[in-house]
Scaffold this active site. Structure first.
Site, short mmCIF file in Angstrom:
data_model
loop_
_atom_site.label_atom_id
_atom_site.label_comp_id
_atom_site.label_asym_id
_atom_site.label_seq_id
_atom_site.Cartn_x
_atom_site.Cartn_y
_atom_site.Cartn_z
N GLN A 55 0.84 -1.21 0.00
CA GLN A 55 0.00 0.00 0.00
C GLN A 55 0.87 1.25 0.00
O GLN A 55 0.58 2.21 -0.72
CB GLN A 55 -0.96 -0.03 1.19
CG GLN A 55 -1.98 -1.17 1.06
CD GLN A 55 -2.93 -1.27 2.24
OE1 GLN A 55 -2.88 -0.47 3.17
NE2 GLN A 55 -3.80 -2.27 2.20
N ASP A 106 -2.41 -11.45 4.95
CA ASP A 106 -3.82 -11.46 5.35
C ASP A 106 -4.30 -12.86 5.73
O ASP A 106 -5.45 -13.04 6.13
CB ASP A 106 -4.69 -10.92 4.21
CG ASP A 106 -4.38 -9.45 3.92
OD1 ASP A 106 -3.85 -8.76 4.82
OD2 ASP A 106 -4.66 -9.00 2.79
O1 LIG Z 1 -1.78 -3.47 -1.60
C1 LIG Z 1 -2.72 -4.23 -1.32
O2 LIG Z 1 -3.64 -4.49 -2.10
C2 LIG Z 1 -2.71 -4.85 0.04
C3 LIG Z 1 -1.57 -4.85 0.79
C4 LIG Z 1 -1.46 -5.41 2.15
O3 LIG Z 1 -1.38 -4.35 3.08
P1 LIG Z 1 0.02 -3.63 3.44
O4 LIG Z 1 0.50 -2.92 2.26
O5 LIG Z 1 -0.32 -2.67 4.55
O6 LIG Z 1 0.93 -4.72 3.90
C5 LIG Z 1 -2.65 -6.29 2.49
O7 LIG Z 1 -2.70 -6.51 3.89
C6 LIG Z 1 -3.95 -5.69 2.02
O8 LIG Z 1 -5.03 -6.54 2.29
C7 LIG Z 1 -3.95 -5.47 0.53
C1 LIG Z 2 -5.87 -5.87 5.34
C2 LIG Z 2 -6.84 -6.02 4.43
O1 LIG Z 2 -7.35 -5.05 3.61
P1 LIG Z 2 -7.21 -3.46 3.65
O2 LIG Z 2 -5.84 -3.12 4.20
O3 LIG Z 2 -7.40 -3.05 2.24
O4 LIG Z 2 -8.31 -2.92 4.51
C3 LIG Z 2 -7.44 -7.37 4.18
O5 LIG Z 2 -8.22 -7.50 3.23
O6 LIG Z 2 -7.17 -8.33 4.94
#
Ligand SMILES: O=C(O)C1=C[C@@H](OP(=O)(O)O)[C@@H](O)[C@H](O)C1
Ligand SMILES: C=C(OP(=O)(O)O)C(=O)O
Length: 443
Positions: A175, A326
């Site tokens: 993210q 996740d």
């Molecule tokens: O980039 C993404 O689509 C995601 C990244 C992960 O979070 P982080 O970037 O905080 O690790 C994951 O936990 C989330 O469900 C989706």
């Molecule tokens: C961490 C998750 O999503 P988000 O960070 O997009 O809320 C998830 O889907 O488990």
């Protein structure tokens, strides 16, 4: 406002059997809409996840100037406006429960001369946003207002000329990486992100697929450096969203822990940055056959035949965390049914998800007669062939906690109830129906 919640109970079920197709990948669904917004012309998406998280992103793309249409189930069309041409939104951008939606869109807003208020539900309002705001402010964005500790609601003022930066991220987070790259799209120079360990690479892959120039190099022992050339002309391209391994995870574990089960999970994405759970379950002795590996829409997918199996506890290294981040709640459920101890290392990031997942998982397991321990950032579960169940599990607005403990209930001696099913719709609206089609008993 009081929000109504509804309970659901899972009961010990007979062998699971049949075939299911997991919903479209949530990460890829968000990104397909966002790159559609940032391209000039029409992006056609098939297999889009129609979960609430993604629907929020679709509406936000509309508020920023795209025309977003649902043509048929999973088939969507986005008429984008292109990098540099977003509209000033008139209303608050509401991301509901979605960290991905909010953090990626913070990058988009930061790279444009617009000001937006970004907000979400009670869970999202607890999650740290400074990790994304810090690099975006280096690029020239300004935070006009924020709740305590860099939380939403946030008023973010973007810039017409994002400063090209090299950002070394303290955490392996897709993210954070994606927010910086999306802001860098409107930068006149090169934007680089260095991550300490490789996190999911869907943004990089999709940016390339839409025509951006992007370089990926190894960095240090496990890290990567990603460099994006700013101001590409993104060209719309059809996106076929593959099956979400994070949703498939629930059926995968259910069929493993419910004795004599035999199911097939169709078209699950096999991107190696997402298959940590598969690796771990195989180490634990799961009976999973990978059938027909093939490419669909730029990602490798496969069908998985999963049969009930006796598991043994394992030591899960911290380096595996980004590829199964996740999936720890459902892995902890599998570990409860495994002979011996499972130690899951390096789970600090679980504390900043939809809930504090380390605490929520430990409390849920205790309610079901399992004895977990948290030592530092490690979760330790002492498993056994039988789990008593019988508890009421608090889900804390967290879909993964809700689904994980319903799966535990399918194999426990006594029924397991969760306090709120509502959040399951954020990522897997058909969860109950799909699991019931395999023989899961819910009431
Ligand atoms: O980039 C993404 O689509 C995601 C990244 C992960 O979070 P982080 O970037 O905080 O690790 C994951 O936990 C989330 O469900 C989706
Ligand atoms: C961490 C998750 O999503 P988000 O960070 O997009 O809320 C998830 O889907 O488990």
């Amino acid at each position: 406002m009081e929000v109504a919640t509804s309970r659901l109970t899972a009961e010990r079920s007979g062998p699971l059997a049949g075939r299911i197709k997991p919903p479209g990948d949530k990460s890829i669904s968000h990104r397909a809409l966002i790159l559609g917004l940032l391209s000039v012309g029409t992006t056609e998406i098939t297999g889009l996840l129609e979960g609430e998280d993604v629907i929020h992103t679709a509406k936000v793309c509309g508020a920023l100037g795209a025309r977003v249409e649902r043509l048929a189930p999973g088939r969507w069309r986005v008429e984008g406006c292109g990098i540099g041409s977003l509209l000033q939104p008139e209303e608050t951008l509401d991301f509901g429960n979605s960290g991905t939606g909010m953090r990626l869109m913070m990058g988009v807003v930061a790279g444009h001369p617009i000001t937006a208020t970004l907000d979400g539900d009670a869970s999202l309002r607890t999650r740290p946003m400074r990790r994304v705001l810090d690099p975006l402010m280096m690029m020239g964005a300004q935070t006009l207002s924020q709740a305590e500790g860099g939380r939403c609601p946030i008023i973010l003022k973007g810039t017409a000329e994002p400063i090209p930066i090299v950002y070394k991220s303290p955490v392996a987070s897709a993210q954070i990486k994606s927010a910086v790259l999306l802001a860098g799209l409107n930068s006149p120079g090169e934007t680089s992100v260095i991550e300490p360990e490789a996190s999911r690479d869907h943004t990089e892959k999709m940016l390339r697929y839409f025509g951006a120039a992007l370089k990926v190099e190894p960095f240090g022992e496990n890290g990567r450096k990603i460099t994006l050339q700013g101001r590409p002309e993104l060209k719309p391209a059809p996106v076929a969203v593959p099956g979400d391994p994070s949703s498939a995870a629930f059926a995968l574990v259910a069929a493993t822990i419910v004795e004599n089960s035999d199911i097939v999970i169709e078209s699950m994405m096999m991107n190696p940055l997402r298959t940590g759970l598969l690796t771990t379950l195989l180490e634990m002795g799961a009976d999973i056959e990978i059938i027909d590996r093939r490419e669909e829409g730029g990602e490798e997918v496969a069908d998985l035949r999963v049969r009930g199996a006796a598991l043994k506890g394992v030591d899960v290294p911290a380096a595996r965390a980004p590829s199964m981040i996740d999936e720890y709640p459902i892995l902890a459920v599998a570990a409860s049914f495994a002979r011996g101890q499972t130690r899951m290392r390096g789970l600090g990031e679980l504390r900043v998800k939809e809930s504090d997942r380390l605490e929520a998982v430990a409390a849920g397991l205790r309610a079901c007669g399992v004895d977990p321990q948290i030592i530092g950032d490690d979760l330790i579960v002492e498993g056994g062939a039988e789990v008593s169940g019988g508890g009421l599990v608090a889900t804390h607005l967290d879909h993964r906690i809700a689904m994980s403990f319903l799966i535990l209930g399918l194999a426990a001696q006594k029924p397991v109830a969760i306090d709120d099913v509502g959040m399951i719709a954020t990522s897997f609206p058909d969860f109950r129906a799909q699991m019931e089609s395999l023989g899961a008993r819910f009431s």
